[in-house]
Each structure stands twice: as structure tokens, then as C-alpha cells.
Design a protein around this motif. Structure first.
Motif, short mmCIF file in Angstrom:
data_model
loop_
_atom_site.label_atom_id
_atom_site.label_comp_id
_atom_site.label_asym_id
_atom_site.label_seq_id
_atom_site.Cartn_x
_atom_site.Cartn_y
_atom_site.Cartn_z
N VAL A 43 7.26 -23.30 -2.38
CA VAL A 43 8.71 -23.25 -1.73
C VAL A 43 8.60 -24.64 -0.88
O VAL A 43 9.60 -24.88 -0.88
N TYR A 44 7.35 -24.90 -0.39
CA TYR A 44 7.63 -26.09 0.55
C TYR A 44 6.66 -27.28 0.16
O TYR A 44 7.16 -28.27 -0.48
N THR A 45 5.49 -27.16 0.09
CA THR A 45 4.65 -28.46 -0.02
C THR A 45 4.44 -29.17 -1.31
O THR A 45 4.39 -30.07 -1.66
N ALA A 46 4.67 -28.06 -2.34
CA ALA A 46 4.56 -28.52 -3.80
C ALA A 46 5.81 -29.41 -3.99
O ALA A 46 5.73 -30.64 -4.35
N MET B 293 5.56 -15.57 -5.35
CA MET B 293 5.72 -16.17 -6.61
C MET B 293 4.69 -15.74 -7.82
O MET B 293 4.63 -16.44 -8.90
N LYS B 294 3.75 -14.78 -7.65
CA LYS B 294 2.45 -14.70 -8.34
C LYS B 294 2.98 -14.42 -9.71
O LYS B 294 2.54 -14.90 -10.94
N GLU B 295 4.20 -13.85 -10.10
CA GLU B 295 4.60 -13.52 -11.47
C GLU B 295 4.82 -14.66 -12.24
O GLU B 295 5.30 -14.80 -13.50
N LYS B 296 5.61 -15.86 -11.41
CA LYS B 296 5.90 -16.97 -12.20
C LYS B 296 4.60 -17.85 -12.56
O LYS B 296 5.06 -18.72 -13.51
#
Length: 289
Positions: free
Chosen positions: A247-250, A285-288
């Protein structure tokens, strides 16, 4: 109320960079994480000084801010309530909020837009209640985030930070101005149309030429990802040992590597990335992966 902080600056080995550093605000606390700790620090002090005992705030179902507020309230002797955007759901984040004692009130997205009205309807006559905006956005939060700059013992050519509401960026900008630094502040909005972040920053501090907005690294919008971003997360985490979130740091770290590839920054520049925490967002986001 918040007495101890552990946020070291860590140099990381990541080609092609020779001077890439990370301010590890993600290590401050597992639940009052990163910039959330900094935003809440002075908010809670003001609430206590105002003899308030009930924190009321707002967020989505996977909001790191809600978790942080719930944990901070429990540790500091406050009652806490959150208006949660959208239909009633159960997930890991809200479970943590509930375990910390936070009451959750689910409201539809249209009604959620008017937070002041929501607060007035439920708590307008409650003298113990204290309004905390979504994400903690406030002058107190900006003051807390500005302390990131005063903690630094070295200077940098560039500082990078991800932005949602712009509060952390405003604090960094304010800190850079107050310290008289020549550092360029690179702000990476994680939402589409992120140019509004400049307006948010201007509410708290004067916009100067050290501020650079990079609005093309949202990867589709807030909490949106692409296979390219997910692959970057896996590679970066494996190679550096530092966990980042989609969401943010990546998005911020991706921008650093991409801007270097475009020769907008140089691999030998002294670069500091602010790791704002929020790693619990990975649960949504685990399913991604």
C-alpha cells in the motif's frame, strides 16, 4: 505517554546504490507503527491535557491507523471508538482493534464522507469524547512527524516518503525548513491524482522548492497493486531483509529505483527512505501473493 523510541537509520546494500539508507520507523512498535506513533504522540497529549477520556476516529477495514489508535488508547487509559467505512466485516486488523477494546461502528461509504456530522450525531453531547481525523491528520501529527528530521545525525541529498493524506510529508517538509537543510524531499502519493498532496502540505507549512511530488507510482490507486509491484516486494524483501507493504512503502522504494534508472537521482547520492511501518496492511493483500 510515549517515552521510548527505537528508529535507527540502516544502510542497505542494494544495487546500484552506494549510499541508500532507511529510517526504520517500522521498528518503533508492532501495532503503533511508524508514522502512526509519531502522529498520535501529540494528539494523545492534547487529549489528556483537555481532560478527554474517549478517542473517536475513522478509517477503513484494513486501517493501520485504527489499530494504532486502539493500541495507544489501551496503553494510555483512553476509551476508543472507530467509525469504519463500508459494510460490516471481520478481519485480522479489526480483530486486533476489538481485542484492544475499541468499539467499531460500521457506516456506509456515503455517510462516512461527512465525518464531522457523524461525530456530532454520535458524540456531539459527550464532553469526554475527542475527535481524531482519519489517519490522524492534524497540526499535532505534523509536529510529531517533523521530529523525524531532528533525529537525523547525518545529512542527505534526498529523502523519500510515501503519502496517503500528506500529514507525514508535511511534517518532514516542516522539519527540513526549520533545520535549514538543502535536502530534496520526494513525496510519493499512493493514490491516483496525488497532486492534491501539495495542497494538504500547504495547510501546515509553506511549500518550498525542496519538495518534489512523484504522482505516477500509485500502481492503479490506493491499495491497488500490479504483478510488477508484487515481484518488486518479493525481490526487495529477499535481498535486503526489510519487509515492505504493497500500500505504501513498496511504492516508495520502487520509485527510488525507477528514478535512478531514469537518471533523475544518482546511485552515489545520499538517499534516505522513511519506512513508515504499516506492515499489517499485508494481511489485507495475502491472496495477491
Amino acid at each position: 505517554m510515549f517515552e521510548e523510541i527505537y528508529s535507527p537509520v540502516q544502510k542497505i546494500d542494494a544495487a546500484p546504490f552506494s549510499n541508500l539508507f532507511v529510517k526504520r520507523d517500522d521498528l518503533i512498535d508492532p501495532y503503533i507503527s511508524g508514522n502512526k506513533w509519531r502522529k498520535l504522540k501529540y494528539i494523545l497529549q492534547k487529549a489528556k491535557a483537555s481532560s478527554k477520556t474517549h478517542l473517536v476516529t475513522f478509517g477503513g477495514a484494513y486501517s493501520n491507523h485504527l489499530v494504532a489508535t486502539a493500541a495507544a488508547a489501551a496503553r494510555s487509559g483512553f476509551k476508543a471508538t472507530a467509525f469504519v467505512r463500508g459494510e460490516e466485516v471481520k478481519n485480522e486488523m479489526l480483530l486486533i482493534c476489538s481485542l484492544y477494546g475499541m468499539e467499531l461502528i460500521f457506516v456506509d461509504r456515503e455517510r462516512y464522507k461527512n465525518k464531522a456530522e457523524l461525530y456530532a450525531d454520535y458524540f456531539g453531547s459527550n464532553s469526554a469524547a475527542y475527535f481524531i481525523n482519519e489517519g490522524g491528520a492534524s497540526a499535532e501529527a505534523v509536529m510529531g512527524c517533523s521530529e523525524i528530521i531532528t533525529e537525523l545525525t547525518a545529512t542527505y541529498d534526498h529523502i523519500f516518503v510515501a503519502a496517503g493524506t500528506g500529514t507525514t510529508a508535511a511534517g518532514l517538509s516542516k522539519g527540513i525548513e526549520e533545520q535549514g537543510l538543502k535536502t530534496k524531499l520526494h513525496v510519493v502519493p499512493v493514490l491516483k491524482g496525488g497532486s492534491f498532496i501539495a495542497d494538504e502540505i500547504s495547510l501546515y507549512t509553506e511549500i518550498s522548492n525542496h519538495l518534489i511530488l512523484h504522482t505516477d507510482y500509485h500502481f492503479g490507486g490506493y491499495a491497488k497493486t500490479t504483478p510488477e509491484l508484487l515481484a518488486f516486494i518479493k525481490r526487495f524483501t529477499r535481498e535486503t531483509g526489510i519487509l515492505i507493504d504493497p500500500v505504501y512503502t513498496a511504492k516508495m522504494f520502487y520509485s527510488i529505483f525507477d528514478l535512478c534508472a531514469q537518471n533523475q537521482i544518482h546511485s552515489t547520492d545520499r538517499i534516505l527512505a522513511i519506512h513508515t511501518g504499516g506492515l499489517l496492511g499485508l494481511l489485507g493483500m495475502k491472496e495477491k501473493f
